[in-house]
Every structure is written in C-alpha cells, then in structure tokens.
Design a protein around this motif. Structure first.
Motif, mmCIF file in Angstrom:
data_model
loop_
_atom_site.group_PDB
_atom_site.id
_atom_site.type_symbol
_atom_site.label_atom_id
_atom_site.label_comp_id
_atom_site.label_asym_id
_atom_site.label_seq_id
_atom_site.Cartn_x
_atom_site.Cartn_y
_atom_site.Cartn_z
ATOM 1 N N PRO A 1 62.604 58.267 -7.891
ATOM 2 C CA PRO A 1 63.622 59.070 -8.588
ATOM 3 C C PRO A 1 64.574 59.717 -7.593
ATOM 4 C CG PRO A 1 61.412 59.532 -9.425
ATOM 5 C CD PRO A 1 61.236 58.692 -8.191
ATOM 6 N N THR A 2 65.782 59.967 -8.054
ATOM 7 C CA THR A 2 66.797 60.515 -7.150
ATOM 8 C C THR A 2 66.423 61.922 -6.699
ATOM 9 O OG1 THR A 2 68.485 59.190 -8.230
ATOM 10 C CG2 THR A 2 69.229 61.050 -6.880
ATOM 11 N N GLY A 3 66.107 62.817 -7.653
ATOM 12 C CA GLY A 3 65.719 64.176 -7.291
ATOM 13 C C GLY A 3 66.822 64.904 -6.549
ATOM 14 N N LYS A 4 66.462 65.553 -5.457
ATOM 15 C CA LYS A 4 67.425 66.286 -4.638
ATOM 16 C C LYS A 4 67.990 65.456 -3.494
ATOM 17 C CE LYS A 4 65.232 70.782 -5.478
ATOM 18 N NZ LYS A 4 64.605 71.986 -4.835
ATOM 19 N N ARG A 5 67.564 64.207 -3.408
ATOM 20 C CA ARG A 5 68.026 63.347 -2.310
ATOM 21 C C ARG A 5 68.662 62.091 -2.900
ATOM 22 N NH1 ARG A 5 63.816 61.640 2.272
ATOM 23 N NH2 ARG A 5 63.633 63.916 2.291
ATOM 24 N N VAL A 6 69.933 61.928 -2.653
ATOM 25 C CA VAL A 6 70.666 60.783 -3.195
ATOM 26 C C VAL A 6 70.268 59.521 -2.443
ATOM 27 C CG1 VAL A 6 72.951 59.826 -3.645
ATOM 28 C CG2 VAL A 6 72.568 62.301 -3.817
ATOM 29 N N ASP B 1 44.927 76.229 9.121
ATOM 30 C CA ASP B 1 46.255 75.742 9.505
ATOM 31 C C ASP B 1 46.465 74.301 9.048
ATOM 32 O OD1 ASP B 1 46.738 78.171 10.666
ATOM 33 O OD2 ASP B 1 46.165 77.518 12.690
ATOM 34 N N LYS B 2 45.432 73.488 9.164
ATOM 35 C CA LYS B 2 45.566 72.080 8.770
ATOM 36 C C LYS B 2 45.618 71.916 7.247
ATOM 37 C CE LYS B 2 43.248 70.267 12.886
ATOM 38 N NZ LYS B 2 42.078 69.503 13.409
ATOM 39 N N LEU B 3 45.005 72.845 6.516
ATOM 40 C CA LEU B 3 45.060 72.768 5.058
ATOM 41 C C LEU B 3 46.431 73.133 4.513
ATOM 42 C CD1 LEU B 3 41.607 74.241 3.980
ATOM 43 C CD2 LEU B 3 42.378 71.878 3.768
ATOM 44 N N LEU B 4 47.242 73.858 5.289
ATOM 45 C CA LEU B 4 48.617 74.205 4.910
ATOM 46 C C LEU B 4 48.679 74.989 3.598
ATOM 47 C CD1 LEU B 4 50.346 70.794 5.748
ATOM 48 C CD2 LEU B 4 50.188 72.823 7.185
ATOM 49 N N GLY B 5 47.624 75.752 3.329
ATOM 50 C CA GLY B 5 47.603 76.583 2.133
ATOM 51 C C GLY B 5 47.262 75.858 0.850
ATOM 52 N N ILE B 6 46.944 74.596 0.916
ATOM 53 C CA ILE B 6 46.618 73.811 -0.272
ATOM 54 C C ILE B 6 45.106 73.595 -0.280
ATOM 55 C CG2 ILE B 6 47.022 71.665 -1.514
ATOM 56 C CD1 ILE B 6 49.666 71.440 -0.021
ATOM 57 N N ARG B 7 44.425 74.248 -1.228
ATOM 58 C CA ARG B 7 42.967 74.231 -1.248
ATOM 59 C C ARG B 7 42.403 73.768 -2.583
ATOM 60 N NH1 ARG B 7 40.809 77.199 2.835
ATOM 61 N NH2 ARG B 7 38.901 77.465 1.594
ATOM 62 N N ASP B 8 43.237 73.203 -3.438
ATOM 63 C CA ASP B 8 42.775 72.801 -4.755
ATOM 64 C C ASP B 8 43.279 71.390 -5.064
ATOM 65 O OD1 ASP B 8 43.414 72.918 -8.016
ATOM 66 O OD2 ASP B 8 41.516 73.826 -7.418
ATOM 67 N N GLN B 9 42.501 70.650 -5.823
ATOM 68 C CA GLN B 9 42.863 69.276 -6.155
ATOM 69 C C GLN B 9 44.138 69.212 -6.989
ATOM 70 O OE1 GLN B 9 39.865 67.163 -8.344
ATOM 71 N NE2 GLN B 9 40.936 65.211 -8.249
ATOM 72 N N ASP B 10 44.272 70.120 -7.951
ATOM 73 C CA ASP B 10 45.472 70.123 -8.792
ATOM 74 C C ASP B 10 46.715 70.448 -7.972
ATOM 75 O OD1 ASP B 10 43.897 69.512 -10.963
ATOM 76 O OD2 ASP B 10 43.611 71.622 -11.537
ATOM 77 N N VAL C 1 51.661 68.525 -5.299
ATOM 78 C CA VAL C 1 52.463 68.303 -4.085
ATOM 79 C C VAL C 1 52.840 66.830 -3.948
ATOM 80 C CG1 VAL C 1 52.367 68.299 -1.561
ATOM 81 C CG2 VAL C 1 51.587 70.290 -2.838
ATOM 82 N N LEU C 2 51.879 65.948 -4.155
ATOM 83 C CA LEU C 2 52.152 64.516 -4.048
ATOM 84 C C LEU C 2 53.129 64.055 -5.122
ATOM 85 C CD1 LEU C 2 48.525 63.242 -3.310
ATOM 86 C CD2 LEU C 2 50.384 63.571 -1.667
ATOM 87 N N TRP C 3 52.968 64.574 -6.330
ATOM 88 C CA TRP C 3 53.874 64.185 -7.403
ATOM 89 C C TRP C 3 55.299 64.683 -7.129
ATOM 90 C CZ3 TRP C 3 54.313 60.919 -11.221
ATOM 91 C CH2 TRP C 3 55.268 61.144 -12.219
ATOM 92 N N ASN C 4 55.417 65.903 -6.648
ATOM 93 C CA ASN C 4 56.735 66.442 -6.334
ATOM 94 C C ASN C 4 57.386 65.688 -5.178
ATOM 95 O OD1 ASN C 4 56.533 68.370 -8.330
ATOM 96 N ND2 ASN C 4 55.731 69.944 -6.959
ATOM 97 N N TRP C 5 56.583 65.241 -4.224
ATOM 98 C CA TRP C 5 57.139 64.473 -3.113
ATOM 99 C C TRP C 5 57.717 63.149 -3.611
ATOM 100 C CZ3 TRP C 5 58.521 65.096 1.791
ATOM 101 C CH2 TRP C 5 58.714 63.964 2.577
ATOM 102 N N HIS C 6 57.075 62.568 -4.601
ATOM 103 C CA HIS C 6 57.574 61.300 -5.142
ATOM 104 C C HIS C 6 58.786 61.510 -6.044
ATOM 105 C CE1 HIS C 6 57.704 57.331 -6.937
ATOM 106 N NE2 HIS C 6 57.572 57.873 -8.130
#
Length: 359
Positions: free
Chosen positions: A84-89, A283-292, A297-302
């Motif tokens: 998807p285009t999203g914020k990046r053309v 530091d390596k977890l980057l504040g993400i500690r839950d499966q949801d 994050v992965l869905w938003n990246w796509h």
C-alpha cells in the motif's frame, strides 16, 4: 558452521557480485548442458520443425525463468510493487530499474544457449531440412521421378545419418554443410546484435539520463538495504523476545533461581551482571513486549511505511519539548527553542552534552 555463516554474510554484503557470479555459472551450465545433451532429430516431416525450434527456444525460456527464481531481488520487487502507498509514494522508475536489472542478468544464460545452439547447427538443420531446394544438391534425373511426398520424406532424413539410405539421389554431406553454414551465420549475427545492444544500454543511456539514473539507482539500493536492516532488526528482536520469554517461564516455574549459598560479594556481582543483561535485553526489545503489539508494528510497516523525510529541525524540536515545563514550546521569554530571545546560553559543550545524555 562458522565458515558457512561467514560465507553467507559475505554473499549478502556482496549481493551484486554474487548475482553476477550466479549468472556466469548459469551461462557455463547452459553451454555444458548442451554439450552433454544427446541430440536426436525425429527425421519425420511432421515433427522435425517442432523439435528443432523447440530445442532452440524452450531451454532459454527455462533458463530465463530460473534466473528470476534465483534472484533475491524478485521478492523485493514484488513487495514494493504490491505494498500500500501509505505515507511513502511508490516511484515507478525505481520499480522499472529493478525489473530491468533483474531481466538483464536473467538473459545471460538464454543468450549463451541460443548462441551455442546456432553455432552447432544441429537444431537448425533438423528444423529446416525439409525446406531445402533438393535440385541444388540432388540428381535431377532421379528427383523428377519422385513424388512430392517422397521428396519431403527424403529431405526430413538428412539430419539422421544412420537412416539416410538414398545417397545417390542427394548429397547429404553437402546439404548438411549448407544448412549449418546458414545457422552459424545467424549465430554470429545474434551475438553481434546482443553485444551492440548491451553496449548501447551501458554506454549511451547514462549520457542522456545521468541524473535520473543515479536517482533510481540510489533509491533501489535504499529499498534493498532497508529491507535487510528491517529483517535483521526483526530477527534480533525475536531472539531477545524468545530469550526473555523462556527466562520468565523458568523463573515462574522454579521460583527464586538465585543461590543464597554464595558470598555477599559474589551475589552483588551477579546482580550487577543480571541488571546489565536486563538493560541490554530491554534495549533490544525496543519497548515491544507483547505479541499483539508486535503484530501491529509489522502490519503498520507493511501498510504505512514511514515517509522518506528526515528533518533535523523537527527532531531537535521534539527533543526540546521534553525539557520545557508545562509544554510551553516558546519558553519563558517566547523564544522558539525555550531560551531567551531564541538563543541558548553560552554553556560549555561538555556540560551541555552531559545534561542532554541524562535526559
């Protein structure tokens, strides 16, 4: 195992050289495969043309598709095209540059196969032997007494030395040499045209579109590097996530895992080491500690990749907002950065660096 890992990392860091090597190996494999292939023309008028042209065209198509399969950039091209285009053309020129680059490498092995096949001449002889003018190489007195069907069957047997049984009617050797000579001529013309086309693409194109060429080349490299870094970050996060999850599982099952039979000093040292490891894992977890959260994050990246606009002023403004009380962006005296008249006081650089690092 370490040697294979080092080799794999080297191939990943030198992907362009690796793909060029793959294309060279495929080209050599195509030539070697043709030399090992046992050519068997059916010597039947209805099947000679199909067999000869099929041998000339079908293996190049297979090598062309195999070049796409072995190229790692195909999946990256498909992802960039379908995302998807999203914020990046999406830039069509980048997709076109990536597709042309993949296609150029995939064409090397088919070109080698076609060149070797035409230079050898066997498939060309099998395909076009029935179209030969028999009066140029045969005995006219004997040919006049033959029907059209008999002449076609006789010409179809020219590629087959073992079953050709009428040497008094037509000279098989002369007819074979004639057709192979034409095939080799087509082979040299094909090589000349391909070499000329490659020269035109590599030498003349940058002279007219150098700026656009550099732009598309830069951003295609960026897409490749961004994908690799994202995969590495995901792998590192998954490794740390699994490590912390397993540690918490064993701690919940066994209770307190620490030993109280050691000295106080050794306990303090182990606590310090544990704290350092926990900080490193955090530091390596980057504040993400839950499966949801990770799935989000992965869905938003796509669906919505971040825009390609890194503005230093915006980052500085966001960092200064945390230093100003009550969210007053303009500071006490209305300065744009929270200081009087919009200028920072003359502080030593060492003191300012220490203060900023604490924040």
């Amino acid at each position: 195992m370490d040697k294979f890992r080092m080799m794999f990392q080297f191939l990943q860091s030198n992907q362009e050289s690796f793909m060029n090597g793959i294309c060279g190996i495929m080209a050599l494999a195509s030539a070697q495969l043709y030399s090992a292939f046992e050519f068997s023309c059916p010597c039947i008028p209805e099947y000679n043309y199909a067999y000869g042209i099929g041998l000339l065209v079908t293996p190049p198509i297979w090598f062309f598709l195999l070049g796409f399969v072995l190229n790692n950039n195909v999946s990256m091209l498909a992802e960039e095209w379908k995302r998807p285009t999203g914020k990046r053309v999406k830039d069509p020129t980048i997709l076109r540059y990536m597709f042309v680059s993949i296609t150029q490498r995939s064409l090397i092995a088919p070109m080698v196969w076609i060149s070797v096949t035409l230079m050898d001449g066997k498939s060309f002889l099998c395909a076009f032997s029935v179209n030969l003018d028999i009066h140029q190489f045969g005995n006219s007195t004997l040919i006049d007494g033959m029907t059209e069907v008999e002449i076609v069957k006789l010409l179809a047997k020219i590629p087959c030395k073992n079953i050709f049984n009428q040497p008094e009617v037509i000279s098989r050797e002369a007819a074979s040499r004639y057709i192979k000579c034409i095939s080799q001529a087509f082979g040299w013309v094909f090589l000349l045209l391909m070499t000329l086309a490659a020269f035109m693409i590599r030498a003349i194109r940058p002279c007219f579109t150098q700026a656009a060429f550099l732009k598309t080349k830069y951003w295609s490299h960026y897409v490749d590097i961004e994908r690799k870094l994202f995969d590495e970050t995901c792998k590192e996060h998954a490794k740390t996530f699994a490590k912390v999850c397993i540690q918490q599982y064993f701690e919940s099952i066994s209770g307190d895992m620490r030993s109280f039979h050691k000295h106080r000093s050794s306990k303090d040292d182990s606590d310090d080491d544990d704290d350092d490891k926990k900080k490193s894992d955090e530091d390596k977890l980057l504040g993400i500690r839950d499966q949801d959260d990770m799935n989000k994050v992965l869905w938003n990246w796509h669906t919505c990749k971040p825009p390609l606009a890194l503005r230093k002023e915006q980052l500085d403004g966001e960092s200064h907002e945390g230093l100003i009380p009550n969210g007053d962006v303009h500071g006490v005296s209305g300065g744009p950065n929270g200081y009087a008249n919009g200028h920072a006081p003359d502080l030593p650089k060492r003191e300012w660096a220490a203060y900023y690092s604490k924040v």
